[in-house]
Enzyme design. Structure first.
Site, PDB file in Angstrom:
ATOM      1  N   HIS A   1      44.347  58.132  63.168  1.00 13.75           N
ATOM      2  CA  HIS A   1      45.705  58.635  63.371  1.00 13.75           C
ATOM      3  C   HIS A   1      45.654  60.002  64.052  1.00 13.75           C
ATOM      4  CE1 HIS A   1      45.784  55.785  60.035  1.00 13.75           C
ATOM      5  NE2 HIS A   1      47.066  55.588  60.283  1.00 13.75           N
TER       6      HIS A   1
ATOM      7  N   HIS B   1      51.025  57.691  66.399  1.00 12.24           N
ATOM      8  CA  HIS B   1      50.779  57.812  64.963  1.00 12.24           C
ATOM      9  C   HIS B   1      49.451  57.207  64.535  1.00 12.24           C
ATOM     10  CE1 HIS B   1      51.496  57.742  60.618  1.00 12.24           C
ATOM     11  NE2 HIS B   1      51.065  56.496  60.646  1.00 12.24           N
TER      12      HIS B   1
ATOM     13  N   GLU C   1      57.497  57.752  35.531  1.00 12.05           N
ATOM     14  CA  GLU C   1      56.143  57.288  35.206  1.00 12.05           C
ATOM     15  C   GLU C   1      55.157  57.463  36.354  1.00 12.05           C
ATOM     16  OE1 GLU C   1      58.991  54.839  32.662  1.00 12.05           O
ATOM     17  OE2 GLU C   1      58.883  55.445  34.776  1.00 12.05           O
TER      18      GLU C   1
ATOM     19  N   HIS D   1      60.241  44.228  28.165  1.00 14.21           N
ATOM     20  CA  HIS D   1      59.459  45.284  27.525  1.00 14.21           C
ATOM     21  C   HIS D   1      58.184  44.757  26.874  1.00 14.21           C
ATOM     22  CE1 HIS D   1      62.875  47.745  28.373  1.00 14.21           C
ATOM     23  NE2 HIS D   1      62.454  48.766  27.644  1.00 14.21           N
TER      24      HIS D   1
END
Length: 661
Positions: A27, A263, A412, A473
């Site tokens: 890149h 890129h 999280e 869950h």
């Protein structure tokens, strides 16, 4: 801009372009556009010493946009880090080289963290900034700024799009981490084209809402303006800073500048020559560095050596003035408590009554906090449920940077990335959430494994035992997911002794992250459990004859079920050995002799019992074995009802054993 500054920036650009072109992979766009800000930072504003890359008080630099690694390697070479040579640059992305496609911590000297997944470096930087604030509060005395460094992170549009950056910077603003400085390479280009096709939000307003100071540099080639912005960021003592630097991707390459094609693909040989002509460098020379540039970087490095020498003098006076702090410093930075913990009867003690392993874990955390001063951690808004709160240790906040309890909020993914940053700062962190949400944690846990960081993941509510919360869950496939990850230890204990053993492994591990997978429901203390759990798998209940007829292997809450089933089978004259397997990973590194003593090849009748997917158990039960495991998702009902509904009963385990005999 002086002539030597201009030449240095352009040499960084040319080296980066040459590396990518030689590899025919990489890149080049970011290095060409971001070289001025990287040079200005490293040469004039960042405190670092190439001769001592691990100096504890160095400023940290993270390239969150890790695909631009050629830029970082060019800087490391010119500054003299780790003897990184021109030949190393020419071996970019090649097998065994010190210049892999994305920066790898522990592989290339000077690389602070492994980056590649966009945005990951942003969260890691927040972790490092938290560590600086925490350690400065613990150690600094008036006149002795022992811990006093900045964390700089450079990322682009992709990093800003990834959700992890929003999670991490929202927390950074809340905590007012003023030593965190974000450099945003704003070139408005991603792989698919102009960012307007998918990304039109106002970054300035977004970061203002987070609580950041915003500084804008309209000309990404102006070292003076970039430098002024960095100094303004340092002067703000009340909040983190975002420096928006407007650049052109692929700068200086006439055919590629400002285009998406700059890129992620080599410029092409002719375009590299055109680039060098534009930069007024020898067009036909590759990996060319004039002697005056090397001499310039050598002078910069020598000033940084002087900065560390000054710090060393201050640190020596500090240790003489505060011998108790020197002792504490050594405890933070030289953890070796394995033998002490192993022989500490109080550490291994527990009340002989049914209890959840999450509760036992909470008890252990509150013992360890007094034995491991660098222990710091928290949860994603679940500490009352995961039992991860350290009593009487305070909450880390903008008003108390000395608190040991971290509140990550419902974030999280960023939590795990921040945990990596804390571990890279030589603290001893743990992070926590419900086990099912390890799905949110996984990408950063993978980086923990790649970097060999001993980050501890406390993952509770480990099975259908969650009950009424239902299938969203109730983890099913997550054990198999984490067990499949290289250099990652999963430990699912069956009772208090095994839980303490899991924590012992986690806190004494130096190169392996550990997941402690813990129950919500109460479990009995098992008669046969012992410190043998430290071997990952062991005989918890032996058959009443020398060679058992069958072996039941189980983990966690299902070990009790396995033992009850064994007792019933013995009444029918079928003699069964029960093996508790809290950690397959630890068991696998034991000697062949030990593994054979636990799971002898001659006993082919084997049954695995675990309230999760059966995937991964095949290597232990073999083609003749059977499984009492989950075959689908759970349901919403009381835990006891679910265990019966999904076949976790003595009758079902007994039937499985008989089916393999």
């Amino acid at each position: 801009m002086s002539n030597i500054d201009n030449l240095s920036v352009n040499i960084i650009r040319a080296l980066s372009a040459d590396a990518v072109q030689k590899a025919n992979s990489g890149h080049p766009g970011l290095p060409l556009g971001a070289a001025p800000m990287a040079y200005e930072l490293w040469a004039k504003h960042m405190k670092h010493n190439p001769k001592d890359p691990k100096w504890s008080n160095r400023d940290r630099f993270i390239l969150s946009a890790g695909h631009g690694s050629a830029l970082l390697y060019s800087l490391l070479h010119l500054f003299g880090y780790g003897g990184l040579s021109i030949d190393d640059l020419s071996q970019f992305r090649q097998s065994g080289s010190l210049t892999p496609g994305h920066p790898e911590y522990g592989h290339t000297v000077g690389v602070e963290t492994t980056t590649g997944p966009l945005g990951a470096g942003m969260a890691t930087a927040v972790g490092m900034a938290i560590a600086e604030r925490y350690l400065s509060t613990k150690f600094n005395k008036e006149g002795y700024p022992i811990v006093d460094y900045y964390t700089f992170v450079l990322g682009g549009d992709g990093c800003m799009m990834e959700g992890i950056s929003s999670e991490a910077f929202s927390l950074a603003g809340t905590l007012e981490l003023n030593k965190l400085i974000v450099l945003y390479d704003s070139n408005k280009i991603t792989i698919e084209g102009d960012t307007d096709i998918a990304f039109t939000e106002d970054i300035q307003k977004r970061f203002e809402a987070y609580g950041f100071q915003i500084l804008i540099v309209e000309d990404g080639n102006s070292l003076e303006k970039i430098g002024a912005a960095i100094e303004a960021a340092k002067e703000d003592k009340s909040r983190p800073s975002l420096i928006i630097v407007k650049t052109k991707i692929g700068y200086g390459c006439p055919a590629k500048e400002g285009k998406a094609s700059a890129h992620g693909e080599p410029l092409g040989e002719e375009n590299v020559k055109a680039l060098k002509e534009y930069l007024k460098l020898p067009a036909n020379e590759t990996f060319h560095v004039p002697g005056e540039v090397y001499e310039h970087f050598k002078k910069i490095a020598s000033k940084n050596i002087e900065a560390q020498e000054k710090w060393n003098e201050i640190f020596e006076r500090y240790c003489n003035a505060y011998p108790e702090m020197k002792k504490l410093w050594n405890q933070y930075y030289n953890l070796d408590i394995a033998k002490e913990l192993l022989e500490n009867e109080e550490f291994w003690s527990y009340q002989n009554k049914p209890d959840s392993t999450r509760n036992i874990s909470g008890m252990v955390i509150n013992r360890l906090k007094d034995l491991v001063p660098g222990l710091i951690g928290g949860s994603a808004d679940l500490a009352p449920s995961t039992k991860t709160y350290m009593k009487n240790e305070g909450d880390f906040s903008k008003d108390n940077y000395g608190g040991r309890n971290l509140h990550f909020g419902v974030r999280e993914l960023a939590m795990a990335g921040i945990g990596n940053g804390l571990a890279l700062s030589r603290l001893h962190p743990y992070v926590s959430t419900f086990f099912v949400f390890s799905d949110y944690v996984k990408p950063m846990a993978r980086l923990s494994s790649l970097m060999k960081l001993p980050l501890i993941y406390v993952l509770t509510h480990d099975s259908i035992g969650v009950g009424e919360d239902g299938p969203t869950h109730e983890p099913i496939e997550q054990l198999a997911m984490l067990r499949s990850q290289p250099n990652f230890t999963v430990f699912r204990p069956a009772d208090a002794t095994e839980t303490i053993a899991g924590w012992y492994h986690a806190i004494t591990s130096q190169k392996t992250p550990t997941a402690l997978v813990l129950s919500r429901q109460n479990l009995p203390q098992l008669l046969g459990s012992s410190k043998a759990a430290l071997k990952g798998g062991y005989i918890i209940a032996e058959a009443a004859k020398d060679v058992p007829d069958a072996i039941i292997i189980a983990s966690g809450s299902e070990v009790e079920l396995a033992i009850k089933s064994k007792e019933q089978l013995e009444k029918e004259g079928i003699y069964v050995r029960v093996v508790s397997m809290p950690s397959m990973e630890i068991f696998e590194v034991q000697s062949k002799e030990y593994k054979e003593s636990v799971l002898p090849k001659g006993v082919r009748a084997r049954v695995a019992v675990e309230a999760a997917a059966e995937f991964g158990w095949g290597k232990y039960v073999g083609i003749d074995g059977a499984y009492v495991t989950m075959q689908g998702f759970g349901a919403s009902a009381p835990a006891a009802d679910l265990f019966e509904e999904f076949g976790f009963t003595t009758e079902n385990v007994i039937a499985a054993v008989k089916s393999v005999l």
